[in-house]
Design a protein around this motif. Sequence first.
Motif, PDB file in Angstrom:
ATOM      1  N   ASN A 197       0.829  -1.212   0.000  1.00 18.66           N
ATOM      2  CA  ASN A 197       0.000   0.000   0.000  1.00 18.66           C
ATOM      3  C   ASN A 197       0.862   1.261   0.000  1.00 18.66           C
ATOM      4  O   ASN A 197       0.386   2.334   0.305  1.00 18.66           O
ATOM      5  N   TYR A 198       2.148   1.104  -0.302  1.00 16.58           N
ATOM      6  CA  TYR A 198       3.143   2.194  -0.402  1.00 16.58           C
ATOM      7  C   TYR A 198       3.559   2.749   0.953  1.00 16.58           C
ATOM      8  O   TYR A 198       4.724   3.010   1.178  1.00 16.58           O
ATOM      9  N   ALA A 199       2.611   2.971   1.863  1.00 18.88           N
ATOM     10  CA  ALA A 199       2.929   3.473   3.197  1.00 18.88           C
ATOM     11  C   ALA A 199       3.870   4.670   3.165  1.00 18.88           C
ATOM     12  O   ALA A 199       4.864   4.725   3.881  1.00 18.88           O
ATOM     13  N   LEU A 200       3.543   5.651   2.334  1.00 19.29           N
ATOM     14  CA  LEU A 200       4.339   6.884   2.307  1.00 19.29           C
ATOM     15  C   LEU A 200       3.968   7.733   3.516  1.00 19.29           C
ATOM     16  O   LEU A 200       2.834   7.690   3.983  1.00 19.29           O
ATOM     17  N   PRO A 234       2.564  10.710   4.935  1.00 16.88           N
ATOM     18  CA  PRO A 234       1.703  11.713   4.278  1.00 16.88           C
ATOM     19  C   PRO A 234       2.098  13.147   4.609  1.00 16.88           C
ATOM     20  O   PRO A 234       1.813  14.048   3.838  1.00 16.88           O
ATOM     21  N   ASN A 250      10.345  12.032   2.084  1.00 18.43           N
ATOM     22  CA  ASN A 250      10.057  10.605   2.116  1.00 18.43           C
ATOM     23  C   ASN A 250      11.271   9.803   1.666  1.00 18.43           C
ATOM     24  O   ASN A 250      11.646   8.819   2.297  1.00 18.43           O
ATOM     25  N   PRO A 279       2.514  13.322  -0.804  1.00 16.76           N
ATOM     26  CA  PRO A 279       1.967  12.111  -1.433  1.00 16.76           C
ATOM     27  C   PRO A 279       0.513  12.263  -1.871  1.00 16.76           C
ATOM     28  O   PRO A 279       0.112  11.705  -2.895  1.00 16.76           O
ATOM     29  N   ALA A 280      -0.272  13.041  -1.128  1.00 14.52           N
ATOM     30  CA  ALA A 280      -1.695  13.184  -1.479  1.00 14.52           C
ATOM     31  C   ALA A 280      -1.873  13.824  -2.852  1.00 14.52           C
ATOM     32  O   ALA A 280      -2.905  13.660  -3.485  1.00 14.52           O
ATOM     33  N   GLY A 311      -1.432   7.375  -8.452  1.00 10.35           N
ATOM     34  CA  GLY A 311      -1.052   6.057  -7.938  1.00 10.35           C
ATOM     35  C   GLY A 311       0.325   5.625  -8.412  1.00 10.35           C
ATOM     36  O   GLY A 311       1.151   5.162  -7.636  1.00 10.35           O
ATOM     37  N   ARG A 346       3.036   7.639  -6.690  1.00  8.28           N
ATOM     38  CA  ARG A 346       3.231   7.197  -5.297  1.00  8.28           C
ATOM     39  C   ARG A 346       4.036   5.912  -5.261  1.00  8.28           C
ATOM     40  O   ARG A 346       4.908   5.735  -4.421  1.00  8.28           O
ATOM     41  N   ARG A 352      12.076   5.451  -2.031  1.00  6.62           N
ATOM     42  CA  ARG A 352      12.407   5.482  -0.608  1.00  6.62           C
ATOM     43  C   ARG A 352      13.241   4.264  -0.224  1.00  6.62           C
ATOM     44  O   ARG A 352      14.176   4.371   0.562  1.00  6.62           O
ATOM     45  N   ASN A 403      -1.292  -2.530  -7.146  1.00  3.71           N
ATOM     46  CA  ASN A 403      -2.313  -1.489  -7.150  1.00  3.71           C
ATOM     47  C   ASN A 403      -2.297  -0.623  -8.409  1.00  3.71           C
ATOM     48  O   ASN A 403      -2.993   0.369  -8.479  1.00  3.71           O
TER      49      ASN A 403
END
Lengths: 380, 320
Positions: free
Chosen positions: A83-86, A88, A95, A131-132, A136, A139, A146, A163
């Motif tokens: 789910n990337y887990a950046l 935010p 990041n 990130p927002a 997709g 990200r 990262r 995803n």
Amino acid sequence: MSSVIIRNVNKSYGTLPIVKNLNLEVQDGEFVVLVGPSGCGKSTTLRMVAGLEDITQGDIDVGGRTVNDLPPHKRNIAMVFQNYALYPHMSVKENIVFGLKKSGADAQTIQNKLADVSEMLKLEPYLDRKPADLSGGQRQRVAMGRALARDADVYLFDEPLSNLDAKLRHHMRTEIARIQHQYNMTAIYVTHDQIEAMTLGDRVVVMRDGIVEQVGSPMEIYLQPTNTFVATFIGSPAMNLIEATVNENVLVIDDYHIPAADIANVDLTELNKHHSVLVGIRPDFFEDSSLNSPSDNVFEFNDIQVDLVENLGFDKEVLFKLGGEDSKARLDLRSHVQRKEHISLTVDLNRVLIFDTSTEGVLLNPGALINPTDLSDPNG
Amino acid sequence: MMNKRTKLQSFMLYALVIALVVFCIFPFLQILSTSLKHPIDWGNPSLIPKILHLDAYKELLGLMPPKDVDIPASIQRLLDNPALSEAKKQALITKFTSGGDVFSFGRYMLNTFVISLVTGVCATFLASLAAYAIARLRFPGQSVMANGVLFVYMVGGVLLMVPLYQMSVSVGLASSVAGTLFSLFLIYLIQTLPVAMYMLGNYFRTIPFSLEEAAMMDGCSRVEAFWRIIMPLSKPMLFTVFIYCFVIAWNEYLFASVFLKQYQDFHTLPLALQTLFTSKNAIWDRIMAASMLTLLPVIICFMLANRHLSGGLTEGGVKG
Ligand SMILES: Nc1ncnc2c1ncn2[C@@H]1O[C@H](COP(=O)(O)OP(=O)(O)O)[C@@H](O)[C@H]1O
Ligand SMILES: [Mg+2]
């Protein structure tokens, strides 16, 4: 960079075993792909290497030291999450350099790495965004960046492309392959997508229900699956498994009598112990008989009724019944078969596999192991 | 989306909303209006003052030259009464112009501000640690603890008032100003922590755990992940919780009235207002101006909190 050794590792949640006696060695600089259906324990395995899950039993070594009791932040492993887990609240730049800063790298190194990674992943225009404010695919690239910016011993990827839409997934798959060759990193890559597994892995580990079914190079797995699960899971469309009765050196499917002696992969005496077996033929190994000069070791299914033709452009997938089973052949655009037509399909008997109906294991002739040098050419 | 609302429906909806809003803010308007009215205008039921009269505010904020302390009109009327003897008149005048008994609003405001600030900061800090533990960690007795803290809310303050005061007397805290203030601070903490923990705990649960895992992979310990990821991400909620605790302490009357009774200098605003109501300074415009000034920080706080809450910080971190 360093190796990873997973020794007799078990993982249970409560009394429910999830990963069962897993053994795997990942060499320094090797890219290993864990592939299997959803829920088979791939992520759990990866997370045990990362230190995010406890190991119920067994040992995991990274770079020659046992890491069982080391918390994640002391293992020097980088990971890309599904789910990337950046973070935010941090910009793309922050990041990417977060881990590097944390490891105490000097400003110059950080600057260079950031420049490297953002150029490679084409992230330069977005470095100051949050990130927002990214798509997709962007990200996903940040998540990748990262991890890659880190100077980690091992890189872990948990379905990083799952995803993305199909086109982007294909593009990123190519990118990852390129990056892997450039960095020569030790990596474990988890996916449920057999195409990713085939294209990315130096070695592929096929898992089912917490058990390793087969480990091998992509071509080994493709051409010499050890059981029907691996045979049907790897390759698309899936391998046809057709039930045949064994009749003294002859395999009988419908009215076809295939001389078993010509099937290089199977051991005759072993085969004759069986009453019925599963004959495995990949759709790709069928050919339109009218287009090929006859070669020595082929068998011709000379009266195939075509149920359906799916045109895919260069390829077409042809559906027909064989031995009562829905079967598929993949022919190329030279073939002009039509629905309802009766055609003749040839199959290269060197590529045919025989499986035990009850154990689902392959009945392999030990002398017939395919020479790895001609693995690359399926018609060779 | 209900875009098919008829005109009548819209009208009814707005009428209802406006009625509700008016009902809620009417008392505040009343306070504001009265605080701004000149004494001659007090009998007028209109909300809009005939003349804008800021003396009450000036006086409370110490902006009036001391000489200008007026004899209130009611007293003035009394003085105008020819039946009153000259000596009595003089006594009345000195009494009302002495200034020795002037309501030291600034002082009370500072008291209230300090104790509210300390309560707000400490409660938010402690609540974030506790809420994290309850939201994320697994330990024996976790659910008992998570639910137990809410028990404080089942017991009314009035019931606890006397026992708590007795306890602080018994341990010797009530005998000094510092000790009393400390006991009061502890009580405010206990009063605010459960809801603060509840709010923060729920917020923490909305932050995907994989963010912390990512931080741990990036070389952070669990504690560092908390400080560098969870706390910055929770800023809006931390701020809201702080405001909540601050306002609770700002408005608290019951415990303050018991604990601080004997320390006039350390009275908080609600306590001081109560005193003001019953003192000789109990003059409408001044009471209402003091109420207004007490309300003001609360209103500002809520407006700030409101603005802060609208932006979701955790957006964009994880997919799906
Ligand atoms: N925390 C957990 N508690 C209980 N079961 C779990 C937990 N995490 C995963 N599982 C189970 O373990 C199995 C393997 O999960 P996982 O490793 O995530 O599979 P995948 O191969 O799809 O990555 C699944 O059946 C899942 O339901
Ligand atoms: Mg998974």
